[in-house]
Scaffold this active site. Structure first.
Site, PDB file in Angstrom:
ATOM      1  N   ASP A 416       0.860  -1.178   0.000  1.00  0.00           N
ATOM      2  CA  ASP A 416       0.000   0.000   0.000  1.00  0.00           C
ATOM      3  C   ASP A 416       0.904   1.239   0.000  1.00  0.00           C
ATOM      4  O   ASP A 416       2.122   1.135   0.184  1.00  0.00           O
ATOM      5  CB  ASP A 416      -0.900  -0.043   1.238  1.00  0.00           C
ATOM      6  N   ASP A 815      -6.638  -2.753   3.385  1.00  0.00           N
ATOM      7  CA  ASP A 815      -5.566  -3.649   2.943  1.00  0.00           C
ATOM      8  C   ASP A 815      -5.763  -5.081   3.443  1.00  0.00           C
ATOM      9  O   ASP A 815      -4.971  -5.961   3.104  1.00  0.00           O
ATOM     10  CB  ASP A 815      -4.206  -3.138   3.430  1.00  0.00           C
TER      11      ASP A 815
END
Length: 1086
Positions: A416, A815
């Site tokens: 991420d 995530d």
């Protein structure tokens, strides 16, 4: 003498095996074989049926329904008990379920069948404990581990279930009650810093403003406090006991998993009033009250609470090493069958051949080591313990102890951006008004303009003057002032004052400096806090906020008070938030909205600068927000409020109706400004990415941010190196466009790929294989505007198309799906909360720890497990080779050479300590592994455990087994028992010496393990009387054992020396180079 021994062996075998001519006993043998099949079938069938029955009973749940709860009255409908239960077993189901889980695997079932066969006299080849001992030990260790884990789960459950709360009773009384006894309809008090026991509707609070904060980090992973609102009708009551006298009902929708939405109604029948209830009027189980004391009405309990319904177990991950070992184990089973068939062919299929076949199968079953699984599991636990105790990675937690070796096989790292590569610490950098922009070096001008604007507004403005048309050209002072005021008002930030945090009272109007400095801001996003802190720095500070009011302090110290009429929170769907306020001094009603440029561009008035400046700021790596407003007349607002209230009361399609009403207001907005906020990079991100790239990992960045920001971060973090090109794939909405873009990408060499989420989806729809073939060849890939679902899909695409191992790292709730889909999920404890950290296999505190986690601990775990597993297989192969040679020499008799405790001790006390000490071995130091990351590339090729290394160990086992058995047969003189003593002692010494041959870096505990095993063996010889004690004490025994052991091991030591001399491995060269460099450095600096 030899003939007599052979005769003895044949006679001994005849005690176990029946003659070919005995028809009656042959029938009994067939019955025994059938008995064995029946026993094994019944055990598996019983466990399977019992497990299915238990699962079936557990899966029968009551139908989820909506409910109407009358306040102050007990409900008659049955609801689930408010019990938290995370246990896997109970007293009755523990043994059946554990046994079923163990014996559903082929290897364990295979050993169970082998051990069970020993109850049949015709098939028995030794003492029962030689088979049941190792199997029982493995099952016992597993049961102990499962029992300990389940007891711990039970203790944690009891701590939660036995927490005591106060229940409101009629006439204002209170009674203490445990969490497990709470029922739907109860009125429960929850104190500050106390866990909410069930899903409740928030009725009353001790806070005078009717609000309280809750912490939801254990529910959604977000660390920011959430504001909750008490139901206005109940908050206005003078005392709690009036709840029992009021005729009111709360309607709650059927239980849902969605923790961010709730549909309910509050109806007061005596006055026929009705209010809508949303998620802001609820407190979910598992959250913690952060301010004040609240009273709630329980609407969902136990299995129907949001927290329990969202408790989904992540997929069980199996490491690549485990899969490789499983394949090698299948080869070993084929070897057992093959060796058995060879023996039968040489012996002949005459007579009761099936009995001989089964006995040979039993004799060679040690080729498949039952202790392999236990050794690997304990080794994995040790690796996890070492990782967590590494002082270089403080705060690291291993949540999945089954896959530490995966860290040493990573080919693709998917990361991420926000909070992972960046710190998620926002710093306000720029305020852009279209014709003029202010940066950090000119914020003093903004402060001056704000002071001038506020002074003019408070002294000379009237309500009529303020309500001038928004399209009139205004001065820079006015534009700056309106923009800063909009930023200071349009947010969900709440100031918390340490001096008076419990009382929740607003700041004193004197506004002294000390009180101002003690303010802490709470919000759902760090972006919001950075904006409010910036407005405070330029003179417009937020000093108080409650349910209906908002107060700012001007540069002159005057308080500007506003009434909050409506708030429209930010959501991932709308990508914007709004607020409607009325200024008390002028009565002006204004709608303020801020959001992403992609949605705000269509809502604001026409302009020719917004799109271009958004791209410019994004290229600098800044996060942008567009701020706009709309002045409303009283009539406009009244009309909107009427439609908005009606939409909120609807029981069907409430969300879409409310959104439609809000969107009708969000048009023709006056564009005020564009803000740019910087998200700083994490510590040592550039160096870490460089290390990982040199280690052979391909790094993909998956982010929901815009293309320009993602590209800028990719460059600044050196995800894309300066000498690499950058291919940005354009907008793709059709098959032809996808085809053209892929052709353009194919012509680029050594270029990183940047692609949007929607373009990726279109390309995958038509050209999945072509896109993936090109993408995996790129040195780096950046996917922007990527949803959580797309992140997980990208991980699975890489796994499916490449077959390589993937690792995913992130810090936020968005995530989690990516982390759980990857072969190794790494969560960072960040400002967005702990949700990613809790869902991950490995939790770290900083991105830079990934390098040490993979290059050092991943390397050690993989290398150690590979050596350990192959050595355990070698241990089984060598003793099976000895047994096969022994049977061949003595007319293919199916009699065990080593009887009784010798077989049990061989795999446990005599050799297991040195073999298991291989988990302490290390080929290179951590410093070398991090200095030369290229060493990691060899790990991804899987050379430490492969079919090549496996067959090398097979050849070594055959050579050493042959030397030990034939050497003992050549050197023994008088009795056959001497063959056993010579060969077994040589076998034990050979195993210990082979451990020394395998070790690359000696640890003191390894030496202790060697002497411990030798001590156990010496004691067993003395006290258990397996061998001829007079022969053991003789010199003949000593020199024969030494000669046989040297012949079996010395050639291998010579080969290892020659190999390291002429073709040394890379890591040994680097160690020597490092040692030489250190010594040279010390000599040059005496």
């Amino acid at each position: 003498m030899m003939n007599a021994d052979v005769g003895d062996f044949e006679a001994d075998e005849s005690q176990y095996l029946l003659s070919d001519t005995d028809t009656e006993t042959r029938t009994v043998t067939m019955t025994g074989s059938r008995r064995l099949c029946c026993i094994s079938f019944c055990i598996r069938n019983f466990c399977s049926r019992l497990c299915e029955c238990i699962i079936g009973c557990c899966s029968r749940r009551r139908q989820l329904t909506a409910r109407s709860i009358r306040i102050g009255h007990q409900t008659t409908e049955k609801f689930p008990p408010n019990v938290i239960r995370n246990q896997k077993y109970n007293f009755i189901s523990f043994f059946p379920l554990v046994l079923f889980e163990q014996f559903k695997f082929f290897l364990n079932l295979y050993f169970l069948v082998m051990a069970t066969s020993q109850f049949i006299p015709e098939l028995r080849i030794g003492y029962l404990y030689t088979y049941w001992g190792p199997l029982g030990f493995v099952i016992f260790v597993t049961m102990i581990r499962e029992a300990v884990d389940d007891v711990r789960r039970r203790q944690r459950d009891n701590e939660v279930n036995q927490q005591r709360y106060k229940k409101l009773t009629p006439h204002g009384g209170q009674r203490k009650i445990t969490s497990a006894n709470i029922k739907v309809g109860d009125l429960i008090f929850v104190e500050k810093d106390q866990r909410v026991p069930a899903d409740m509707v928030f009725l009353r609070t001790t806070e005078s403003n009717g609000t309280c904060f809750i912490r939801t980090d254990q529910l959604d992973g977000e660390t920011d406090w959430k504001l909750r609102l008490a139901v206005p009708a109940t908050q206005k009551l003078d005392s709690n006991d009036e709840l029992f006298s009021m005729d009111a009902t709360v309607y709650a929708e059927k239980p849902q998993k969605d923790i961010h939405n709730f549909i309910g109604n509050f109806a007061k029948h005596d006055t026929e009033t009705e209010e809508s209830l949303g998620v802001e009027n609820t407190v979910w189980a598992g959250t913690v009250v952060a301010s004040g004391r609240l009273l709630g009405l329980v609407v969902y309990t136990g299995a129907e609470t949001r927290s329990v319904m969202n408790n989904a177990a992540p997929r069980s991950k199996i490491g690549l090493l485990d899969l490789e070992i499983n394949n090698l184990t299948k080869l070993l089973f084929v070897a057992v069958l093959g060796l058995t068939l060879v023996m039968m062919c040489l012996k002949g299929f005459g007579g009761p051949w099936y009995r001989y076949f089964f006995r040979f199968l039993l004799l060679f079953s040690y080729i498949i080591p039952i202790s392999l699984r236990v050794n690997l599991d304990v080794g994995k636990t040790f690796y996890s313990w070492v990782i967590q105790r590494d002082q270089e990675m403080p705060g690291t937690v291993v949540r999945s102890t089954t896959i530490p070796e995966e860290l040493g096989r990573i080919n693709y790292l998917l990361t991420d951006k926000t909070g992972t590569l960046t710190q998620n610490e926002m710093v306000f950098k720029i305020l852009h008004l279209g014709t003029v922009a202010y940066g950090t070096d000119t914020f003093d001008e903004v402060e001056t303009h704000v002071k001038t604007f506020i002074s003019k507004e408070t002294s000379g403005n009237t309500s009529g003057a303020t309500a001038t048309p928004t399209r009139m050209r205004r001065t820079v002072v006015t534009r700056v002032g309106e923009a800063v005021k909009a930023i200071a008002l349009c947010h969900n930030v709440t100031p918390v004052h340490e001096e008076d945090a419990d009382a929740g009272s607003p700041v004193e109007e004197s506004g002294d400096i000390q009180t101002q400095q003690s303010v802490a801001y709470q919000a759902s996003s760090p972006d919001e806090v950075s904006l409010v802190r910036w407005t405070e720095s330029v003179g417009l500070a937020l000093v108080h906020r409650d349910l209906t009011t908002l107060t700012l302090r001007s540069p002159t110290g005057a308080l500007l008070k506003y009434t909050v009429l409506q708030i429209f929170p930010f959501t991932s769907e709308t990508k914007r938030m709004g607020i409607i306020v009325r200024e008390e001094a002028t009565g002006q009603i204004v709608l303020y909205i801020k959001g992403a440029d992609t949605v705000m561009a269509a809502m604001v008035e026409y302009n020719d600068w917004l799109e271009e400046e958004c791209i410019n700021l994004a290229q600098k790596g800044l996060r942008t927000l567009v701020v706009a407003r709309k002045v409303l007349t009283q009539e406009q607002y009244n009309h909107f409020e009427q439609r908005y209230s009606a939409a909120k009361l609807s029981m069907t399609e409430r969300g879409s109706r409310v959104a439609a009403v809000i969107e009708s207001l969000e048009c023709d907005l006056e564009l005020l400004c564009l803000t740019g906020v910087e998200d700083k990079l994490q510590n040592n991100v550039k160096q870490t990415l460089e290390l990982l790239r040199n280690a052979g990992m391909k790094i993909w960045m998956l982010t929901g941010d815009k293309l320009e920001t993602a590209t800028c971060i990719a460059k600044s973090s050196r995800l894309v190196s300066p000498n690499q090109g950058l291919h940005v794939m354009g907008n793709v909405s059709a098959r032809r466009e996808a085809h053209l873009e892929l052709n353009a990408l194919r012509r680029k060499s050594d270029s990183a790929l940047v692609i949007k989420g929607d373009a990726l989806e279109t390309c995958l729809q038509y050209y999945e294989h072509e896109l993936m073939d090109l993408a995996v060849q790129c040195p780096a890939v950046v996917v922007c505007r990527c949803s959580p679902t797309q992140k997980a899909a990208v991980v699975r695409l890489i796994q499916r198309h490449t077959g390589k191992r993937t690792a995913a790292v992130g810090d936020g709730g968005n995530d989690v799906s990516m982390i759980q889909a990857a072969d190794a999920g790494i969560g960072i404890v960040g400002k967005e909360g702990k949700q990613a950290s809790l869902a991950a296999d490995f939790s770290i505190e900083q991105f830079q720890h990934i390098a040490r986690l993979c290059l050092v601990h991943g390397r050690d775990s993989y290398k150690r497990s590979a050596a350990l597993s192959q050595f355990v297989m070698h241990r089984g192969l060598i003793i099976s080779t000895i047994q096969a040679i022994f049977s061949s020499i003595f007319y293919f008799s199916s009699v065990a050479l080593y009887q009784g405790f010798l077989m049990v001790g061989y795999a446990t006390f005599y050799t297991n300590f040195p073999v298991f000490s291989l988990v302490l071995d290390r080929d290179v130091s951590p410093n070398i592994a991090l200095t030369y990351p290229e060493l990691y590339k060899d790990l991804t090729k899987g050379r430490s455990l492969s079919y090549k290394t496996f067959f090398i160990w097979v050849l070594i086992s055959i050579y050493q087994g042959g030397v030990l058995m034939y050497g003992a047969m050549l050197l023994f003189e008088d009795e056959l028992i001497h063959v056993v003593s010579i060969s077994f002692t040589s076998l034990i010494l050979t195993e210990l010496l082979m451990v020394g041959l395998t070790v690359r870096t000696w640890h003191p505990l390894m030496i202790v393990a060697h002497f411990l095993s030798l001590g156990f063996y010496a004691l067993s010889i003395i006290f258990m009387h397996y061998f001829d004690w007079d022969f053991i004490k003789s010199k003949d025994f000593f020199w024969k054992v030494v000669v046989i052991t040297l012949v079996s091991c010395l050639p291998l030591y010579v080969l290892k020396f020659l190999r390291r001399k002429f073709t040394p491995p890379t890591y040994s060269k680097l160690e020597e180079l490092n040692t030489f460099g250190s010594s040279s450095l010390s000599q040059s600096h005496p």
